[in-house]
Design an enzyme around this catalytic site. Sequence first.
Site, PDB file in Angstrom:
ATOM      1  CE  LYS A 190      65.494 -93.120   4.366  1.00 21.97           C
ATOM      2  NZ  LYS A 190      64.477 -95.014   5.468  1.00 21.97           N
ATOM      3  CB  THR A 247      63.428 -93.016   9.216  1.00 19.87           C
ATOM      4  OG1 THR A 247      64.268 -91.538   8.847  1.00 19.87           O
ATOM      5  CG2 THR A 247      62.666 -93.706   7.713  1.00 19.87           C
TER       6      THR A 247
END
Length: 275
Positions: A190, A247
């Site tokens: 991620k 994120t």
Amino acid sequence: MNEVLVLGSGAWGTSLANLLADNTKKIIYLWSFEKEVANTINSKFINQKYLPSKKLNRNIRASSNLPKSIAPIVFIVIPSQFIYAFFRKFKNHFDRNYSYYFIICSKGIDLKRKKLLSDILINFFPKAKIAILSGPSFAIDVMNKRPTAVTLATKSAKLANITINLLGNNYFRIYLSKDIIGVQINGAMKNVLAIAAGLTEGLRLGENARAAILARGIKEVIRLTEAVGGKKETVMGLSGVGDIILTCVSKSSRNYNLGYMLGKGSNLDIILKKN
């Protein structure tokens, strides 16, 4: 002997220690690499460097020294690239043959040894029980007691129950998984997508480009996860898509901001020094 030890006094480690202290009403030992951080936590009940202005539970005991008797339950919140060096340095403080309960809260892969963090821990402590805590969880939201849901991956039902009892409450919810590999891959990948998403904004490529990168990036994360033994459904959960959403759309994300600054033309070394 304290029952719980938190290793790492950054924003996430401090917020977890605070959550533990709030929930258990007991002393929580927080190991800090930085003496000045430990001193301000103990004297002012504030982590001035990483969580300024946020008052901490007075049951947190911070120190740059490890306790003589190591707690059986250890939350690891050290940056992933330093975990191996930490346990190698302090190996005499731990009993290799003891059945510790380790909850890994760091995200990433040991680049030098090309191993998952769980494999690093098992090499040091073959009898330990391992869990991975991951998901969309900015430290400041947890400190502010805002609703947060995360994944806990472990094959030990006892460790799962211990962790839920320690961390779970009306604003911090834990969902269980047995996919230790997949959750760790998600936590590392991620960050790659967050940098790419930040780049699209820094380069002014538009929302379409960011959406395309995220969609195709998630597809690649699925392929990688399955290739190394993880599960597709893990990617579609909190530790995968959940963390990616958090994120990859927020400037509060360090990796998103890194990509954004790179896109704006900033020097990588300068960006890293600021962070």
